[in-house]
Design an enzyme around this catalytic site. Sequence first.
Site, short mmCIF file in Angstrom:
data_model
loop_
_atom_site.label_atom_id
_atom_site.label_comp_id
_atom_site.label_asym_id
_atom_site.label_seq_id
_atom_site.Cartn_x
_atom_site.Cartn_y
_atom_site.Cartn_z
N ASP A 1 14.60 -28.50 3.08
CA ASP A 1 13.58 -28.91 2.12
C ASP A 1 14.26 -28.85 0.76
O ASP A 1 14.52 -27.77 0.23
CB ASP A 1 12.38 -27.96 2.17
CG ASP A 1 11.26 -28.38 1.21
OD1 ASP A 1 11.52 -29.20 0.32
OD2 ASP A 1 10.13 -27.88 1.36
N HIS A 2 14.54 -30.02 0.18
CA HIS A 2 15.37 -30.05 -1.02
C HIS A 2 14.72 -29.30 -2.19
O HIS A 2 15.42 -28.87 -3.10
CB HIS A 2 15.68 -31.49 -1.42
CG HIS A 2 14.53 -32.23 -2.04
ND1 HIS A 2 13.57 -32.87 -1.30
CD2 HIS A 2 14.18 -32.40 -3.34
CE1 HIS A 2 12.68 -33.43 -2.11
NE2 HIS A 2 13.02 -33.16 -3.36
N HIS A 7 6.71 -28.85 0.67
CA HIS A 7 7.15 -28.44 -0.66
C HIS A 7 6.24 -27.38 -1.30
O HIS A 7 6.70 -26.32 -1.72
CB HIS A 7 7.21 -29.64 -1.61
CG HIS A 7 8.19 -30.69 -1.19
ND1 HIS A 7 9.35 -30.41 -0.48
CD2 HIS A 7 8.21 -32.03 -1.40
CE1 HIS A 7 10.01 -31.52 -0.27
NE2 HIS A 7 9.35 -32.51 -0.81
#
Length: 503
Positions: free
Chosen positions: A184-185, A247
């Site tokens: 998950d960037h 996120h």
Amino acid sequence: MKTKAKLNPTIFVIFGGTGDLNKRKLAPALYNLFIEGYMPDQFAIIGTGRTEYTDQGYKDALEDAVCAFSRTGKVKEKWDRFGNTLHYCATDFDQPQTFENLKSCIEKYQKEYGEGTQVIFYLAVAPSFFPVIAESLKKYKLTENEDNSRIIIEKPFGYDLETAKDLNSLLSTIFTEKQIYRIDHYLGKETVQNMMAFRFANAMFEPLWNRQYIDHIQISVTEQLGVQDRGGYYEGAGALRDMIQNHLLQLLCLVGMEAPISFDATEIRNRKVEVLKAVRPFSQEDIRFNTVRGQYSKGWVEGQEVLGYRQEKNVDPESNTETFAAAKFHIDNWRWQGVPFYLRTGKRLNQTSSLITIQFKDVPHQIFSGSATENWQQNRLIISIQPEMSIRMQVLAKRPGLNMVLNPVDMIFDYKGTYKNDSPEAYETLLLDAIMGDQTLFMRGDQVEAAWELVMPILNSWESKKSINFPNYHADSWGPEKAEALIARDGFHWFNLPLKEKE
């Protein structure tokens, strides 16, 4: 801790090596790690895709991409050395020869680099290909050495709870959990990482980080852009799946977690899972009163007329897909009981920003006169992830002059003003962690499933009931009126980045 210490030789295999993610993020990130001395002395990058390329053709294509998207600008003199590590292997997942050719290429480098060479498989492809690739890697015995083989999987990890469980189950028959890196960037962003340091390296904050002193918490990720050319994908996703399930719930975990006993990947990930398991499940009544969905209509953004969601390319003219989602969460434990967490995300909103706002409770007794407190405001801690990277504490102070008049002032830690060096991109941090075998910033299987469990009642309810008022907010607004009502019922309002700070 990341250092420029000697790393094991590494072979990086990128499935989807001709795709947008590799061009915009992965290749620039690997190049920046290389020029700054963080890559292993011996490494190779093998891109795969359906397009036919020679090694030189692939090198030229990625050079153009790195020049366009790297934070360091146009490539420097080290490009030729980096380019020599790039290789291409045309793939067709329906053809057995694909993985035989790939295996031969990998074995060539393993023989050259010697014992201890690690292989990292990055799945930058559509989720439908995840099982196909994983099973083929097993069939051709490319993952048997669990100490020297890893797989990185992009989101979305599953379409719902059932598919996430199925994917976890499949991967567990091929890999051990320590080999699986669910990326998950958002967790690689500098300000997000700094939350750990901010909370647990400073004695002044942790004693205040609880229901006794905190009034409520907002986590808000807003975008000015619409879906653009991603209408086909977004129709099957929506704001709740695309942003909140991963996120925003990851950010909630970082804010809400208990102090770990060490900066160890297992320990930190345990604390995150504990937060998700403590979140109160949504009942049908909660969904009705504590969630809001929206869809944008046409409007004007910065002087340009923009389409409504239903007019975007590859979008159903009667679409029920939400482009805005907001919800009130409760964490039922001793630290957070009674403290609401408000999560909000949406497209075509007034500005692009990612903010975590912690609002503290008011003083227990007011000693100042009404004239002194005309601009009274509760203390806030604001963590800005984008567009600016900053952490600011909003406090009250006396305005200069003979009279006692209080004004809010900001005490700011600003990355740009404090540090001269550019911050690394999120993918640089995460790719280096994968090379080093550090899973701290990657999601564990049970964490993914716990997040899906939380949002499934909302997803099921929204998908089973067509919204009769879509579209319900204009482009360049702050979303549906009901989103403001959601938080206003508790006496609060959404905090937005001041206009003067928009970039």
